[in-house]
Design a protein around this motif. Structure first.
Motif, mmCIF file in Angstrom:
data_model
loop_
_atom_site.group_PDB
_atom_site.id
_atom_site.type_symbol
_atom_site.label_atom_id
_atom_site.label_comp_id
_atom_site.label_asym_id
_atom_site.label_seq_id
_atom_site.Cartn_x
_atom_site.Cartn_y
_atom_site.Cartn_z
ATOM 1 N N ILE A 169 0.861 -1.186 0.000
ATOM 2 C CA ILE A 169 0.000 0.000 0.000
ATOM 3 C C ILE A 169 0.893 1.230 0.000
ATOM 4 O O ILE A 169 1.785 1.364 0.846
ATOM 5 C CB ILE A 169 -0.939 0.018 1.216
ATOM 6 N N ALA A 170 0.660 2.119 -0.956
ATOM 7 C CA ALA A 170 1.484 3.318 -1.097
ATOM 8 C C ALA A 170 0.612 4.566 -1.030
ATOM 9 O O ALA A 170 -0.550 4.551 -1.455
ATOM 10 C CB ALA A 170 2.244 3.286 -2.425
ATOM 11 N N GLY A 186 9.499 5.004 2.572
ATOM 12 C CA GLY A 186 10.573 5.968 2.388
ATOM 13 C C GLY A 186 11.046 6.123 0.959
ATOM 14 O O GLY A 186 11.983 6.889 0.698
ATOM 15 N N ARG A 187 10.433 5.425 0.020
ATOM 16 C CA ARG A 187 10.823 5.542 -1.388
ATOM 17 C C ARG A 187 9.652 6.093 -2.189
ATOM 18 O O ARG A 187 8.488 5.870 -1.854
ATOM 19 C CB ARG A 187 11.239 4.178 -1.938
ATOM 20 N N SER A 188 9.975 6.804 -3.258
ATOM 21 C CA SER A 188 8.923 7.386 -4.089
ATOM 22 C C SER A 188 9.300 7.259 -5.555
ATOM 23 O O SER A 188 10.464 7.030 -5.911
ATOM 24 C CB SER A 188 8.687 8.855 -3.730
ATOM 25 N N GLY A 189 8.311 7.408 -6.400
ATOM 26 C CA GLY A 189 8.531 7.324 -7.837
ATOM 27 C C GLY A 189 7.203 7.286 -8.564
ATOM 28 O O GLY A 189 6.133 7.454 -7.961
ATOM 29 N N TYR A 190 7.277 7.055 -9.863
ATOM 30 C CA TYR A 190 6.088 7.083 -10.715
ATOM 31 C C TYR A 190 5.709 5.675 -11.171
ATOM 32 O O TYR A 190 6.573 4.857 -11.497
ATOM 33 C CB TYR A 190 6.327 7.975 -11.931
ATOM 34 N N ILE A 191 4.398 5.439 -11.209
ATOM 35 C CA ILE A 191 3.879 4.134 -11.591
ATOM 36 C C ILE A 191 2.615 4.343 -12.419
ATOM 37 O O ILE A 191 1.905 5.349 -12.251
ATOM 38 C CB ILE A 191 3.580 3.283 -10.331
ATOM 39 N N ARG A 192 2.341 3.421 -13.307
ATOM 40 C CA ARG A 192 1.125 3.526 -14.109
ATOM 41 C C ARG A 192 -0.104 3.369 -13.216
ATOM 42 O O ARG A 192 -0.140 2.508 -12.336
ATOM 43 C CB ARG A 192 1.105 2.458 -15.198
#
Length: 206
Positions: A169-170, A186-192
């Motif tokens: 779960i993000a 603690g990590r982030s980024g882009y996802i479809r």
């Protein structure tokens, strides 16, 4: 050039007077039939305009139909705001409990409203009613089906940052044009958006 379908009352009176004074015009074949035809056409036109003025606002009613009594859109995504949330068979405490959810921030989809209760659908398809006090407007999403690649930019060829396992779960930070920026552990980024349960493919979140 403009054509008048209905004559002004004064013009009609003048035409009638001229017709009576001119026997030749009054006795022409079809003269009276033409006058009555124009009057009937005018009557239908007036009725049509009056009826159109009272037509219901279709677009406005359609927009209202897409919102619940709370004024919020239906369907929409929310999350569980409580560590324990009971899903009931109906909108009230007298209805039996169908499921007990114990995972805070799990995304749920609101599909109906009744008083203080919301009919929700879970990631596994389970449906039931929950008190709105158990739900939160915070946006979280669940990684579903398969391992999903989280990238540095919202582009298919952007370098991968990390891979998210199904069930993670993000927190959803933003969404646009089919991509969402998420944060987890603690990590982030882009996802479809298609790889997530908790957002719609074309939804914009900022």
């Amino acid at each position: 050039m403009r054509f008048a379908l209905c004559l002004h009352p004064d013009a009609v009176k003048r035409a009638n007077r001229d017709t009576r004074e001119n026997d030749t015009l009054a006795t022409r074949p079809g003269q009276r039939a033409l006058v009555w035809t124009m009057r009937v056409l005018c009557l239908f036109l007036v009725l049509a305009i009056a009826g159109a003025a009272h037509l219901p606002p279709v677009r406005a009613q359609s927009a209202e139909a897409e919102r619940g009594r709370s004024g919020l859109p239906i369907p929409r995504f929310v999350t569980l705001g409580a560590g324990e949330a009971r899903m009931r068979a109906g909108p009230g405490r007298d209805y039996p409990v169908k499921w007990l959810f114990v995972r805070r921030t799990l995304p749920m989809e609101v599909i109906d409203e009744y008083g203080i209760y919301r009919k929700v659908r879970g990631p596994d398809g389970a449906e039931g009613w929950m008190d709105k006090a158990l739900l939160s407007g915070a946006r979280y999403a669940l990684i579903v089906d398969k391992v999903a690649t989280v990238r540095a930019r919202p582009e298919a060829d952007a370098p991968p940052v990390w891979r998210a396992e199904p069930g993670v779960i993000a927190r959803v930070q933003l969404c646009a044009e089919g991509w969402c920026r998420i944060e987890a552990e603690g990590r982030s980024g882009y996802i479809r958006a298609l790889d997530l349960w908790g957002v719609y493919p074309d939804e914009a979140i900022d």
